[in-house]
Design a protein around this motif. Structure first.
Motif, short mmCIF file in Angstrom:
data_model
loop_
_atom_site.label_atom_id
_atom_site.label_comp_id
_atom_site.label_asym_id
_atom_site.label_seq_id
_atom_site.Cartn_x
_atom_site.Cartn_y
_atom_site.Cartn_z
N GLY A 162 3.98 -2.59 3.13
CA GLY A 162 4.10 -1.56 2.41
C GLY A 162 4.46 -1.59 1.13
O GLY A 162 4.61 -0.30 0.41
N ALA A 163 4.24 -2.49 0.31
CA ALA A 163 4.38 -2.64 -1.16
C ALA A 163 3.41 -1.93 -1.89
O ALA A 163 3.39 -1.80 -2.99
N GLY A 164 2.22 -1.60 -1.43
CA GLY A 164 0.89 -1.25 -1.94
C GLY A 164 -0.11 -2.48 -2.47
O GLY A 164 -0.88 -1.88 -3.23
N LYS A 165 -0.04 -3.36 -1.46
CA LYS A 165 -1.17 -4.33 -1.96
C LYS A 165 -2.52 -3.75 -2.02
O LYS A 165 -3.32 -3.84 -2.74
N ARG A 209 6.44 -4.50 -6.87
CA ARG A 209 8.01 -3.82 -6.56
C ARG A 209 8.05 -2.19 -7.33
O ARG A 209 7.51 -2.23 -8.27
N GLU A 210 8.73 -1.43 -6.46
CA GLU A 210 9.02 0.04 -7.03
C GLU A 210 9.95 -0.18 -8.18
O GLU A 210 10.89 -1.04 -8.26
N ARG A 214 6.42 -3.80 -12.03
CA ARG A 214 7.46 -2.51 -11.52
C ARG A 214 6.50 -1.33 -11.55
O ARG A 214 5.57 -1.17 -12.45
N ARG A 215 6.53 -0.51 -10.53
CA ARG A 215 5.49 0.58 -10.54
C ARG A 215 6.17 1.79 -9.67
O ARG A 215 6.99 1.53 -8.81
N PRO A 216 5.96 2.85 -10.19
CA PRO A 216 6.58 4.19 -9.52
C PRO A 216 5.67 4.35 -8.44
O PRO A 216 4.54 4.10 -8.41
N ASP A 217 6.14 5.10 -7.39
CA ASP A 217 5.70 5.40 -6.13
C ASP A 217 4.97 6.65 -6.17
O ASP A 217 5.16 7.68 -5.97
#
Length: 184
Positions: free
Chosen positions: A21-24, A109-110, A164-167
């Protein structure tokens, strides 16, 4: 074998790591939407040879959550099962790229703002070890030692960074730009 997604950026492999669910897959799809090739989604195989670690292409498809597919404008995605239990959409990839030398690994990572952080030393090796499929198959000490050395070799060859990335799917093109710039 890493639980990751990988893309080819100008002939170099970039691997995205993170928990479920991290967005890979979404990150790989964003790179694909920006014109870069998908090497693999979910299971990334790395071959070690005299040139260093090389990422091998895999199954030509991405599995994306419906909101990510919609945000990226992927109308060609389908639901692989008629049952409603499977929520992800499937996007088939027509192009299968060549194997590519590993240029970098990015742990997703968020965060409130988009940015990169370096990981070094033992923490980077442990990050890779924790993201491998093989760790449950390594029954004896010799196999584990070889696997650990492979992870160490990856770390010595390619930088490991936290992204680090915003959702926020609207910021995916920015994430692509940050990573591509970092590779230069």
């Amino acid at each position: 074998m890493l639980h990751a997604s990988a893309v080819s950026v100008n002939g170099q492999a970039v691997v995205f790591l993170g928990p479920r669910g991290a967005g890979k897959s979404t990150t790989a799809a964003a790179f694909n939407a920006s014109g870069y090739s998908i090497l693999e989604d979910d299971v990334v195989a790395i071959r070690f040879d005299s040139n260093g670690p090389t990422v091998l292409p895999g199954v030509p498809q991405l599995r994306l959550r419906p909101d990510a597919a919609t945000a990226l404008g992927l109308e060609d995605s389908t639901t692989p099962f008629s049952d409603s239990w499977y929520e992800k959409r499937l996007l088939r990839i027509d192009e299968i790229p060549d194997p590519a030398p590993l240029a970098g690994c990015y742990v997703l990572r968020e965060g409130d703002e988009l940015g990169l952080e370096a990981i070094s030393g033992p923490e980077s090796v442990l990050e890779l070890v924790s993201r491998t499929y093989a760790r449950g198959l390594l029954g004896d000490t010799d196999q584990f030692a070889v696997h650990f050395q492979q992870c160490r070799r990856v770390v010595e060859t390619a930088p490991i960074r936290i992204v680090r990335r915003p959702d926020d799917h609207a910021r995916l093109p920015e994430l692509v730009e940050v990573v591509v710039t970092d590779l230069k």
